[in-house]
Design an enzyme around this catalytic site. Structure first.
Site, PDB file in Angstrom:
ATOM      1  N   CYS A   1       0.824  -1.214   0.000  1.00  0.00           N
ATOM      2  CA  CYS A   1       0.000   0.000   0.000  1.00  0.00           C
ATOM      3  C   CYS A   1       0.859   1.265   0.000  1.00  0.00           C
ATOM      4  O   CYS A   1       1.980   1.275   0.521  1.00  0.00           O
ATOM      5  CB  CYS A   1      -0.909   0.020   1.229  1.00  0.00           C
ATOM      6  SG  CYS A   1      -2.110  -1.315   1.266  1.00  0.00           S
TER       7      CYS A   1
ATOM      8  N   CYS B   1      -6.583   0.664   4.583  1.00  0.00           N
ATOM      9  CA  CYS B   1      -7.014  -0.712   4.835  1.00  0.00           C
ATOM     10  C   CYS B   1      -6.647  -1.106   6.274  1.00  0.00           C
ATOM     11  O   CYS B   1      -5.951  -0.375   6.976  1.00  0.00           O
ATOM     12  CB  CYS B   1      -6.364  -1.665   3.829  1.00  0.00           C
ATOM     13  SG  CYS B   1      -4.590  -1.947   4.107  1.00  0.00           S
TER      14      CYS B   1
ATOM     15  N   CYS C   1      -2.852  -1.238   6.986  1.00  0.00           N
ATOM     16  CA  CYS C   1      -2.264   0.104   7.085  1.00  0.00           C
ATOM     17  C   CYS C   1      -2.677   0.783   8.382  1.00  0.00           C
ATOM     18  O   CYS C   1      -1.882   1.510   8.984  1.00  0.00           O
ATOM     19  CB  CYS C   1      -2.653   0.954   5.880  1.00  0.00           C
ATOM     20  SG  CYS C   1      -1.736   0.482   4.397  1.00  0.00           S
TER      21      CYS C   1
ATOM     22  N   GLU D   1       0.401   3.974   1.738  1.00  0.00           N
ATOM     23  CA  GLU D   1       0.658   4.446   3.097  1.00  0.00           C
ATOM     24  C   GLU D   1       1.890   3.750   3.681  1.00  0.00           C
ATOM     25  O   GLU D   1       2.722   4.390   4.318  1.00  0.00           O
ATOM     26  CB  GLU D   1      -0.543   4.192   4.011  1.00  0.00           C
ATOM     27  CG  GLU D   1      -1.809   4.893   3.596  1.00  0.00           C
ATOM     28  CD  GLU D   1      -2.744   4.001   2.785  1.00  0.00           C
ATOM     29  OE1 GLU D   1      -3.960   4.137   2.951  1.00  0.00           O
ATOM     30  OE2 GLU D   1      -2.249   3.183   1.982  1.00  0.00           O
TER      31      GLU D   1
END
Length: 140
Positions: free
Chosen positions: A59, A100, A103, A61
Site C-alpha cells: 500500500c 485498509c 495500514c 501508506e
C-alpha cells in the site's frame, strides 16, 4: 466516530498525494498515492506498488511510512491516501480513501497519535488512528 474539520495543511497533504499519483499513475501498477506530514512538518509522498499476486502488493501508506522512517523521521502528524480511478471507470475524479486494516495497524504502530484524512459523504474530515482501530492488538 469523532471527526474534525480538515485544515489548510490537510488540504496541502491531499494535494501532495494527488500530485504524486497523477505523476506516477500506471494502469495495473500504481493507482493509490499517499502523503504524510512528519512531526517536523515535512511531507513525504509515495504510490502503492501493485503485483499480480495480491498478497505481494504494498500500500501507498506503507511505502510513505517506510520512506519517512528510512529518511530518519520519527512520528507522523497526519496521513492521507488518494485513489486514482482506473482508465475504464466513468468517473475520473481522484478520491480520498480510508486506509485498509493492515495500514491502520502500521500507522498505529509507528504513529499512535496520528490523524487520518477521510472522505465521508463527500466531505473531507480527519479523525485519529485510534478512532479507526479502537481495540488495537497489543502484546500485553
Amino acid at each position: 466516530m469523532k471527526t474534525y474539520p480538515a485544515t489548510t495543511e490537510d488540504k496541502e497533504l491531499i494535494e501532495a498525494a494527488s500530485t504524486k499519483i497523477k505523476l506516477l499513475y500506471k494502469e495495473n501498477h500504481h493507482h493509490v498515492g499517499a502523503a504524510l506530514r512528519t512531526l517536523s512538518g515535512e511531507i513525504v509522498s509515495a504510490v502503492h506498488v501493485e503485483a499480480y499476486v495480491g498478497r505481494v502488493t504494498v500500500c501507498a501508506e506503507a511505502i510513505a511510512i517506510g520512506s519517512a522512517l528510512s529518511d530518519g523521521h520519527e512520528g507522523f502528524e497526519t496521513i492521507v491516501a488518494v485513489r486514482h480511478p482506473h482508465s475504464d471507470e466513468q468517473n475520473q475524479d481522484l478520491t480520498v480513501v480510508s486506509p485498509c486494516g493492515m495500514c491502520r495497524e502500521l500507522i498505529s504502530d509507528y504513529a499512535p497519535n496520528c490523524y487520518v484524512l477521510l472522505q465521508i459523504d463527500g466531505k473531507i474530515v480527519k479523525t485519529t488512528i485510534s478512532e479507526l482501530i479502537p481495540y488495537k492488538y497489543s502484546r500485553v
